[in-house]
Scaffold this motif. Structure first.
Motif, PDB file in Angstrom:
ATOM      1  N   ALA A   3      32.241  39.774  38.867  1.00 36.50           N
ATOM      2  CA  ALA A   3      32.600  40.073  40.423  1.00 36.50           C
ATOM      3  C   ALA A   3      34.042  40.484  40.533  1.00 36.50           C
ATOM      4  N   MET A   4      35.082  40.267  39.754  1.00 36.64           N
ATOM      5  CA  MET A   4      36.525  40.815  39.669  1.00 36.64           C
ATOM      6  C   MET A   4      36.658  42.023  39.164  1.00 36.64           C
TER       7      MET A   4
ATOM      8  N   THR B  95      48.416  43.029  42.623  1.00 35.59           N
ATOM      9  CA  THR B  95      48.682  42.091  43.637  1.00 35.59           C
ATOM     10  C   THR B  95      47.350  41.554  44.099  1.00 35.59           C
ATOM     11  N   GLY B  96      46.183  41.944  42.988  1.00 33.85           N
ATOM     12  CA  GLY B  96      44.945  41.348  43.390  1.00 33.85           C
ATOM     13  C   GLY B  96      44.639  40.036  42.811  1.00 33.85           C
ATOM     14  N   LYS B  97      43.265  39.731  42.648  1.00 32.02           N
ATOM     15  CA  LYS B  97      42.820  38.422  41.882  1.00 32.02           C
ATOM     16  C   LYS B  97      43.187  38.183  40.695  1.00 32.02           C
ATOM     17  N   PHE B  98      44.008  39.138  39.667  1.00 35.15           N
ATOM     18  CA  PHE B  98      44.492  38.891  38.549  1.00 35.15           C
ATOM     19  C   PHE B  98      46.007  38.818  38.573  1.00 35.15           C
ATOM     20  N   LYS B  99      46.666  38.579  39.869  1.00 41.26           N
ATOM     21  CA  LYS B  99      47.924  38.417  39.786  1.00 41.26           C
ATOM     22  C   LYS B  99      48.529  37.494  39.024  1.00 41.26           C
ATOM     23  N   PRO B 100      48.011  36.135  39.012  1.00 41.97           N
ATOM     24  CA  PRO B 100      48.545  35.283  37.939  1.00 41.97           C
ATOM     25  C   PRO B 100      48.752  35.594  36.508  1.00 41.97           C
ATOM     26  N   LEU B 101      47.646  36.413  36.242  1.00 44.81           N
ATOM     27  CA  LEU B 101      47.850  37.024  34.682  1.00 44.81           C
ATOM     28  C   LEU B 101      48.936  37.930  34.672  1.00 44.81           C
ATOM     29  N   HIS B 102      49.169  39.005  35.482  1.00 47.77           N
ATOM     30  CA  HIS B 102      49.912  39.830  35.613  1.00 47.77           C
ATOM     31  C   HIS B 102      51.476  39.186  35.487  1.00 47.77           C
TER      32      HIS B 102
ATOM     33  N   MET C 289      47.534  29.191  47.396  1.00 45.33           N
ATOM     34  CA  MET C 289      47.967  30.573  47.186  1.00 45.33           C
ATOM     35  C   MET C 289      47.070  31.526  47.274  1.00 45.33           C
ATOM     36  N   ARG C 290      45.926  31.231  47.020  1.00 45.10           N
ATOM     37  CA  ARG C 290      44.586  31.923  46.877  1.00 45.10           C
ATOM     38  C   ARG C 290      44.525  33.379  46.043  1.00 45.10           C
ATOM     39  N   TRP C 291      45.330  32.860  44.869  1.00 46.08           N
ATOM     40  CA  TRP C 291      45.519  33.987  43.695  1.00 46.08           C
ATOM     41  C   TRP C 291      44.154  34.395  43.082  1.00 46.08           C
ATOM     42  N   LEU C 292      43.268  33.134  43.065  1.00 46.60           N
ATOM     43  CA  LEU C 292      42.086  33.435  42.323  1.00 46.60           C
ATOM     44  C   LEU C 292      40.931  32.734  43.400  1.00 46.60           C
ATOM     45  N   PRO C 293      39.726  33.353  43.258  1.00 44.36           N
ATOM     46  CA  PRO C 293      38.741  32.877  44.128  1.00 44.36           C
ATOM     47  C   PRO C 293      38.678  31.372  43.863  1.00 44.36           C
TER      48      PRO C 293
END
Length: 247
Positions: free
Chosen positions: A16-17, A25-32, A182-186
């Motif tokens: 879904a992502m 800056t999206g849902k994978f911001k933590p990995l970046h 933080m809502r970095w991930l769903p």
């Protein structure tokens, strides 16, 4: 050995992502945000293990590297730039076209495939390095999965595996903080019960036939919004190195 450790529910979450892999800056911001620290650890371990000079032009030339759960290619691309022959495999079919298009735009030759560690192992493929980053906490059978990772290593090869510790702090940071606040991930991206302690991971890798040689923590500083490595603080995110014996 369990030939299918895939958890369909976990795959659906990442499917879904898929289109957002390269959105910093999206849902994978933590990995970046974590990626520079992950790359530092990987490159240092691989260079030390194979006596490579990281200041050279293509220090990983001649090394065949597998990235399991490659996603959009956040680790495959820098490995390719370092000269490695890189194979990126993901069980989520939608991730692979995203990775292929980005690699092509970047002028990189990367062998991306839809598949699993078990299927590659069954086909007899082996590698000098296996990258197994933030995957083991999403599989249905961690021991069976790590058994397959062992089989994918050439004798003497190195396996790098990162995951999340299981304790109250990891619940607060990885689930409450990253998903709820933080809502970095769903919500629901991670399941706390699937987190694995460093001792548990070392025991599973040893049972799989690997020799653990290092474990290091990734520590997030909420004030500077940066990640760093710590040999002592493995309380939330951590990474390990293990070797398949040469003999």
């Amino acid at each position: 050995m369990n030939t299918n450790t895939i958890d369909d529910g976990e795959i659906a979450k990442f499917e879904a992502m898929a289109a957002e892999w390269w959105d910093e800056t999206g849902k994978f911001k933590p990995l970046h945000m974590m990626n520079p620290v992950r790359l530092d650890y990987i490159t240092m371990q691989v260079a030390a293990h194979y006596n490579r000079d990281l200041s050279a032009d293509r220090p990983f030339a001649g090394l065949r590297i597998l990235d399991i759960g490659c996603g959009g290619g956040l680790l495959c691309e820098p490995m390719a730039r370092l000269g490695a022959d890189i194979v990126g495999v993901d069980a989520a079919p939608r991730n692979i076209p995203v990775a292929r298009v980005h690699a092509e735009q970047s002028g990189l030759d990367i062998d991306y495939r839809v598949g699993t560690a078990e299927a590659l192992a069954a086909a007899g493929e082996q590698f000098d390095v296996v990258l197994n980053m933030e995957v083991v906490e999403h599989v249905a059978d961690p021991q069976g999965y790590l058994d397959a990772c062992h089989d994918l290593l050439k004798p003497g090869a190195i396996h790098l595996c990162s995951t999340i510790n299981r304790n109250a702090k990891s619940f607060a940071m990885a689930i409450v903080g990253a998903e709820w606040v933080m809502r970095w991930l769903p919500k629901g991206t991670h399941e706390w019960s699937k987190f694995i302690t460093p001792d548990e991971l070392f025991a599973m890798m040893t049972k799989a036939g690997m020799e653990p040689v290092d474990r290091t923590g990734y520590v997030f500083n909420p004030l500077s919004f940066t990640w760093s490595m710590s040999p002592k603080d493995l309380s939330v995110n951590y990474v390990t190195a293990a070797v398949r014996p040469a003999g």
